[in-house]
Design a protein around this motif. Structure first.
Motif, short mmCIF file in Angstrom:
data_model
loop_
_atom_site.label_atom_id
_atom_site.label_comp_id
_atom_site.label_asym_id
_atom_site.label_seq_id
_atom_site.Cartn_x
_atom_site.Cartn_y
_atom_site.Cartn_z
N ALA A 1 36.74 50.86 47.99
CA ALA A 1 35.85 51.68 47.17
C ALA A 1 34.69 50.82 46.70
O ALA A 1 34.74 49.59 46.78
N HIS A 2 33.67 51.47 46.23
CA HIS A 2 32.49 50.80 45.67
C HIS A 2 32.91 49.70 44.69
O HIS A 2 33.90 49.81 43.99
N LEU A 3 32.15 48.62 44.66
CA LEU A 3 32.54 47.47 43.84
C LEU A 3 32.78 47.84 42.39
O LEU A 3 33.72 47.37 41.76
N GLY A 4 31.91 48.71 41.84
CA GLY A 4 32.06 49.08 40.42
C GLY A 4 33.43 49.64 40.08
O GLY A 4 33.88 49.56 38.93
N MET A 5 34.10 50.21 41.07
CA MET A 5 35.40 50.83 40.82
C MET A 5 36.45 49.79 40.47
O MET A 5 37.45 50.11 39.82
N HIS A 6 36.25 48.57 40.93
CA HIS A 6 37.27 47.56 40.73
C HIS A 6 37.43 47.19 39.26
O HIS A 6 38.53 46.84 38.82
N TRP A 7 36.35 47.26 38.50
CA TRP A 7 36.49 46.97 37.08
C TRP A 7 37.34 48.03 36.38
O TRP A 7 38.25 47.69 35.63
N VAL A 8 37.04 49.30 36.62
CA VAL A 8 37.81 50.33 35.90
C VAL A 8 39.24 50.38 36.39
O VAL A 8 40.15 50.67 35.62
N ALA A 9 39.43 50.07 37.67
CA ALA A 9 40.80 50.09 38.18
C ALA A 9 41.64 49.02 37.50
O ALA A 9 42.78 49.26 37.07
N ASP A 10 41.07 47.82 37.38
CA ASP A 10 41.83 46.74 36.73
C ASP A 10 42.06 47.06 35.25
O ASP A 10 43.14 46.78 34.71
N ALA A 11 41.06 47.63 34.59
CA ALA A 11 41.23 47.98 33.18
C ALA A 11 42.31 49.05 33.03
O ALA A 11 43.16 48.99 32.13
N ALA A 12 42.28 50.04 33.90
CA ALA A 12 43.25 51.14 33.82
C ALA A 12 44.65 50.66 34.18
O ALA A 12 45.64 51.16 33.62
#
Lengths: 498, 476
Positions: free
Chosen positions: A314-325
Motif C-alpha cells: 500500500a501507499h507509504l503513508g499507510m504504514h504509519w497508521v497501520a503501525d499505530a493501529a
C-alpha cells in the motif's frame, strides 16, 4: 559564464547567445571546463562515473533494492493489471525472442515492451520501494536494465558490477533531479514523481549500460524529458502501475534513440527563462551541475539517504497508521480475550497529514484501498497487521471492516506535514465503555530511519518470489543478488527469471 | 439528480457523435487538413529524424502491421507506424496549425490510418472523417478550458498535451468504444501527455507528434481491454488540469442523434503553411517580401549589401528568437533567419533550409544586421500577432512594411488550388504520379469511399525503387 560570452557581443537574449553561438563559439573560445551547462554535466557524469566510486554502503543498499524490486515484480505478475498490460503487448507484437517477463517462464517480449510490463508488475500492488524526496526509484530503472541484459549477446553479458553501476546511476540521477525543487520534497499533488524523475533515471541507467558517450547520454536525458510526466489523478486507479512501466520503457527508448544519433535540447535541465525544459514539471526549479567524478570523490545520494521498503502493498503513508493501529490492536485483544468486535468501538480518530489522494473513507477497489488511511487503520485494528491478503476482494468486503470504517474521523494537525520524512500517524480509539486508546507512529518499521533488517527483507522477498517461482530459483536469486558485485556475468541471475 | 462530470460528457459525446452530425463545412475543411497532412508527411519521410525513428521502430515486429509512408514494402506494428508517420508529418514543421495553438492533424491521422489497416472490416471514408473530426473536436474543446492555451506556448508543447487526447478520442471513435471506455481512453492518454517546450527547435520536436499519435492509439486499445483510469480526469485538479496555470472545464453539449452539432472547426478554420517553418515565421516572411518589393520598386538595382540595419517588430517568444541558427531545426524557429531568407530570395521555400542555402555568406552577413523589438501591442498569440519590418539602407533611405495576416492563415486561407499544388509538390518528391493523383481524388471524394485502406497502399507507391533514399537535409 554566459555573461562573459555576452559582453563581447551585442546584447541578445541569453537563450539565443547559447543556442545561436554555441557551436561557432566553440571555435573561438576554449571550452570552459568549470562553466558547462547543467545538462552536459549530467551527461558527463553518466558516462564517466566508475565502480570505484560506489562505497560499500551504497553497494549494500542498492543490492537490497535490487532484491526487493525483483520480488515485488514477481508477485506483481499475479495481478489483473499486469495481465492486461501483457495481453496488450502480446496482442500487438509477435513474440520476440529477447527479454524475459516476470512470472511468465518462456514468454519473451522485445526489450522496450518487457521493460513496460515488468515495470507495471513492480508497481502493480504499490509494494515497491520509496525514497525521499518521494518517488519509487527502482521499478523505473531495473526492468529496463534487465531487459537490456537479455538483449545483449550471450558472450557479452554485463557483469554484476556493470549492472550495479548502471542501476546506481539511474537512482542517483533521480535523486539529484528531485533536489532541484522544493516542491519535490512534499507528497506530490500534480505530477506523479516516478513519471517525471523515473523516466529520466531509466534513460540515464540505460544510457550507461549501453555505453553511450557523454553527448548521447545528455541527449538521452533530453529526449526522455519529452516522454515524462503523468498526473496524480491516475494514482489510486488501475492505471497507476503504468506510470512506472512507462517510465522504464520510455527511458530505455530515449537511450536507444540517442544511440542512433537523435538529438534534443542541450539545455533541457538548465533553467532557461521563457522556454521550459525539465522545469516544466515543477513550480520552483533551481538546477545545479554534477561534479566531476574523475577529479573529485563522488558521493552517491544513496549513501546519505537510505530507502524505505514496504511491509505490505500500500501507499507509504499507510504504514504509519497501520503501525499505530497495530499497537492499539494488541491492547484490544487483551481486553476482549481474543477477537475484536466492532461493537466495542465507538469512535476512531486518525491524525494524519493532509493529502487528498490517500484520504478515502470507503474505498471501492483494491487500488483505492491501498490509498486509504481509513482502510489501512481499520484493517490493522482488526487483524493486528496489514498484509498482501488484506486487499483481496473478500477482505475488502468484510462487514466488520465496514462497521469500523463508518466510525472513522480524520484530522489534519498543523504539525503533521505531507512529507515522508517528517509526518507521523496517530490513531485514537474511543471504546463504548469510555476508554480511550492511543497509538502513535513516528517512524514505521521499514522507513529509512528504521530500515528493515536483512532478514525481514529477505523474508519479504521469499514470500513474494515464492508465489511464482520454485524454491530452487528463489534461493538462486537470493544468492546471486547477495554476491552481485562479484558476478563476472549476469547469466546466473537472468537464468532464474527466464 | 447528479449532473454528469465534464469527463463523462466527453465520453458520451465521443461515443454518440455520428456521421450525420458532420456538416458540409466541416467535411470540406477537414479534408483539406487530411490532404495537407499526407503531403507534408510524405516529404518528411526524407528527413534524418524520420530515418532515426524508422530504424528504431524496425526492431519491433507484429502479427498486425501497417504501412510506413514512403517506404514500399515496409510495415510496422500499428503503434509504431503511427509513431514514425507522425514523426514524418512534423519533421519539417510544415503541418497545419490551429487556434488556440496546436498541430492537430499530425497527432491523429497517422494513428487512424495505421489502425484502419488492421481492422477486420472495411472502414469507409465517412467513418474516417467522423473519427478525425471527433478527435479534432476534443482537442479544440480542451484548449478552450484555459486562457494560457490561447497564447504561444512557453511550458508544455501543445500537441503533447491536447494532441494525445485527440488521438485517443479519434481512435476510440473508430474502434467504437462505449462512453465508459472512451472516458478510460482519455484518462489513460492523460498519463502520457506533456512534453516541455525546450525540445521544440530541436530534432526531437517531431517525436512529440509521433508520440501523441501512438500513445492515443495505445490508450484506446488498453481501454478496449478493460483498463481504467480516473473517471474524473478532466474535472479533477490533479488530472488534465496539471498542464495549465488557469483551467475551467466545460461540459460538452448533449449529443442528440437527430439534432445538429456545432463543431469547433465550423467556427475556427485552420492555417496551412506555405513553407516548412514555425507559424510565426510566416508573418515575417510576408512582411519581408513586401518590403523587398518596395525597395526594388524604388531602386531596381538595389544591392542588399547596402542594408545597414533591419528591425523586426514581433511578439516576444524565446524559442523562435534565434539570431544565428546552427541547424535546420533552429532555422525553422528563427524570426531572423526567415526574414533574411525572404529578403534575399523574395520567398521562403522548402529549399531555404538546406545547408547550401543556410550557409550562404550573403545570408550570414545579413543576419548580423537584424534587431528584434517586442512592442507591447504585439501579442504572442497566433490570432493577434503581426510583424512589422523596417529596413534602413546605408545611404539613409528607410523602408517599412507590415503583415497582419499572412496568406495561409485562417483569416486568409490558402485557395484550394494552392493547397492541392502544395500537396502535389510535396508528394511527388516521393510518390509516382499515379499515386499523387490517386490520393487527391480519394480525398476529394472521401465521403463516398467505401474502403479507405487504399490510402495506405498509395502512400507506398514510391517513384524510385531505391535501396537507400537520399535524406533531404544534411544538418541534423
Amino acid at each position: 559564464m554566459l555573461s562573459k560570452v555576452q559582453r563581447s557581443f551585442r546584447p541578445w537574449s541569453t537563450l539565443s547567445v547559447v543556442r545561436g553561438l554555441h557551436k561557432s563559439a566553440l571555435d573561438v573560445v576554449p571550452r570552459p571546463t568549470s562553466e558547462e551547462t547543467v545538462t552536459s554535466s549530467f551527461g558527463r557524469f553518466i558516462q564517466s562515473v566508475q565502480p570505484r566510486h560506489l562505497s560499500p554502503k551504497v553497494l549494500q543498499r542498492s543490492k537490497r533494492m535490487v532484491l526487493d524490486s525483483i520480488g515485488v515484480g514477481l508477485l506483481g505478475s499475479t495481478t489483473e493489471v499486469f495481465d492486461l498490460a501483457l495481453q496488450h503487448c502480446k496482442h500487438m507484437y509477435a513474440l520476440d525472442d529477447i527479454s524475459f517477463v516476470y512470472g511468465r517462464s518462456g514468454t519473451k517480449l522485445s526489450p522496450v515492451l518487457a521493460a513496460f510490463v515488468n515495470g507495471v508488475a513492480a508497481h502493480s500492488m504499490d509494494f515497491d520501494d520509496t525514497w525521499h524526496p518521494a518517488t519509487h526509484p527502482s521499478g523505473a530503472v531495473l526492468p529496463a536494465l534487465l531487459a537490456i541484459c537479455d538483449m545483449l549477446p550471450s558472450n557479452s553479458k554485463p557483469s554484476g558490477l556493470d549492472l550495479l553501476m548502471a542501476f546506481n546511476v539511474g537512482i542517483e540521477i533521480q535523486g539529484r533531479l528531485m533536489r532541484f525543487s522544493n516542491e519535490a520534497h512534499n507528497i506530490p499533488k500534480r505530477f506523479h514523481p516516478p513519471s517525471v524523475v523515473g523516466t529520466m533515471g531509466s534513460a540515464a541507467a540505460s544510457a550507461r549500460l549501453l555505453s553511450l558517450d557523454r553527448s548521447q547520454c545528455s541527449h538521452a536525458l533530453a529526449i526522455a524529458a519529452s516522454l515524462a510526466g503523468a498526473p496524480m489523478a491516475n494514482a489510486a486507479t488501475q492505471s497507476k502501475p503504468l506510470h512506472i512501466g512507462n517510465a522504464s520503457r520510455l527511458g530505455l527508448e530515449a537511450a536507444l534513440l540517442a544511440s542512433r544519433g537523435l538529438e534534443a535540447s542541450p539545455l533541457v535541465l538548465d533553467a532557461v527563462p521563457g522556454v521550459a525544459g525539465f522545469s516544466a514539471f515543477y513550480e520552483d526549479y533551481a538546477p545545479r551541475p554534477l561534479g566531476y567524478p574523475e577529479e573529485e570523490e563522488h558521493s552517491f545520494l544513496l549513501d546519505e539517504q537510505d530507502m524505505a521498503f514496504k511491509r505490505f502493498p500500500a501507499h507509504l503513508g499507510m504504514h504509519w497508521v497501520a503501525d499505530a493501529a497495530a499497537v492499539i490492536h494488541k491492547t484490544l485483544v487483551g481486553f476482549s480475550m481474543g477477537s475484536i468486535s466492532p461493537s466495542m468501538v465507538q469512535d476512531i480518530l486518525l491524525r494524519v497529514p493532509q493529502s487528498k489522494y490517500i484520504n478515502r473513507p470507503f474505498p471501492e477497489s483494491e487500488h483505492q484501498a491501498r490509498h486509504s488511511f481509513q482502510f489501512n487503520a481499520c484493517t490493522a485494528l482488526l487483524d493486528g497487521e496489514v498484509t498482501v491478503q488484506s486487499f483481496q476482494p473478500e477482505a475488502l468486503l468484510r462487514p466488520e471492516l465496514h462497521a469500523l470504517l463508518s466510525r472513522v474521523r480524520v484530522e489534519h494537525p498543523k504539525d503533521n506535514p505531507a512529507n515522508f520524512d517528517r509526518m507521523y500517524g496517530e490513531v485514537e480509539v474511543t471504546l463504548v465503555n469510555g476508554d480511550v486508546l492511543r497509538g502513535r507512529c513516528d517512524t514505521f518499521y521499514g522507513h529509512w530511519r528504521n530500515p528493515l533488517s536483512n532478514e525481514s527483507l529477505c523474508k519479504k522477498f521469499r514470500n513474494n518470489a515464492g508465489a511464482v517461482l520454485i524454491p530452487e530459483k528463489v534461493d538462486a536469486l537470493v544468492e546471486a543478488v547477495d554476491g552481485l558485485e562479484y558476478l563476472t556475468n549476469l547469466k546466473p541471475l537472468l537464468a532464474q527469471l527466464q | 439528480m447528479l449532473r454528469k462530470s465534464v469527463t463523462e460528457s466527453f465520453g458520451a459525446a465521443i461515443s454518440s457523435l455520428n456521421a450525420a452530425h458532420l456538416t458540409d463545412g466541416v467535411i470540406r475543411r477537414s479534408k483539406r487538413m487530411m490532404l495537407d497532412t499526407l503531403g507534408v508527411g510524405l516529404l518528411g519521410t526524407r528527413t534524418p529524424v524520420f530515418n532515426v525513428a524508422f530504424q528504431h521502430s524496425k526492431r519491433f515486429q507484429a502479427q498486425e502491421s501497417s504501412s510506413v509512408w514512403g517506404r514500399p514494402g515496409s510495415f510496422l506494428p500499428p503503434y509504431y507506424a503511427a509513431f514514425v508517420n507522425g514523426v514524418a508529418v512534423h519533421s519539417m514543421d510544415f503541418d497545419d496549425t490551429w487556434h488556440p495553438a496546436t498541430h492537430p492533424s499530425g497527432a491523429m491521422l497517422p494513428a487512424l490510418l495505421a489502425l484502419i489497416e488492421t481492422l477486420p472490416s472495411k472502414t469507409s471514408g465517412l467513418e474516417l472523417l467522423l473519427a478525425f473530426n471527433v478527435g479534432l473536436e476534443v482537442q479544440g474543446r480542451l484548449m478552450r478550458f484555459s486562457k494560457e492555451a490561447h497564447n504561444i506556448p512557453k511550458r508544455f508543447h501543445p500537441p503533447t498535451v491536447v494532441g494525445v487526447m485527440g488521438s485517443a478520442a479519434a481512435t476510440a471513435k473508430l474502434l467504437g468504444l462505449s462512453p465508459a471506455q472512451s472516458v478510460a481512453a482519455l484518462a489513460i492518454a492523460c498519463s502520457s501527455a506533456g512534453a516541455p517546450m525546450a525540445n521544440a527547435a530541436t530534432q526531437t520536436k517531431p517525436l512529440h507528434l509521433g508520440n501523441a499519435g501512438r500513445w492515443g492509439l495505445e490508450a484506446s486499445q488498453l481501454a478496449l481491454l478493460g483498463l481504467q483510469g480516473n473517471k474524473q480526469i478532466l474535472d479533477l485538479e490533479s488530472g488534465f488540469r496539471i498542464f495549465y496555470q488557469d483551467y475551467i472545464p466545460h461540459h460538452l453539449a448533449e449529443v442528440s442523434p437527430t439534432a445538429s452539432y456545432r463543431w469547433v472547426l465550423e467556427d475556427q478554420d485552420i492555417a496551412f503553411k506555405r513553407f516548412p517553418a514555425h507559424l510565426g515565421m510566416h508573418w515575417v516572411a510576408d512582411a519581408a517580401v513586401k518590403v523587398r518589393a518596395k525597395i526594388l520598386a524604388n531602386e531596381p538595382n538595389a544591392d542588399l549589401n547596402q542594408i545597414k540595419r533591419i528591425t523586426l517588430r514581433v511578439p516576444s517568444s524565446r524559442y523562435i528568437d534565434c539570431p544565428l541558427p546552427a541547424t535546420e531545426h533552429q532555422a525553422r524557429h528563427s524570426f531572423q533567419f526567415n526574414c533574411c531568407s525572404a529578403l534575399l530570395d523574395g520567398e521562403v521555400t522548402v529549399d531555404s533550409f538546406s545547408s547550401k542555402l543556410m550557409d550562404r555568406k550573403a545570408l550570414k552577413e545579413l543576419l548580423l544586421k537584424v534587431y528584434l523589438e517586442n512592442p507591447q501591442d504585439n501579442q504572442a498569440s497566433f490570432d493577434k500577432m503581426y510583424c512589422e519590418i523596417k529596413v534602413e539602407m546605408n545611404h539613409g533611405e528607410t523602408y517599412t512594411a507590415r503583415c497582419n495576416t499572412f496568406y495561409g492563415h485562417w483569416r486568409n486561407p490558402l485557395s484550394q488550388e494552392h493547397l492541392v499544388r502544395k500537396f502535389k509538390d510535396n508528394a511527388s518528391t516521393v510518390l509516382n504520379t499515379e499515386a499523387v493523383n490517386g490520393i487527391v481524388q480519394i480525398i476529394d471524394s472521401l465521403e463516398t469511399i467505401d474502403d479507405c485502406s487504399v490510402l495506405g497502399s498509395y502512400m507506398q507507391f514510391h517513384k524510385h525503387i531505391h535501396r537507400e533514399e537520399v535524406c533531404y537535409s544534411a544538418s541534423a
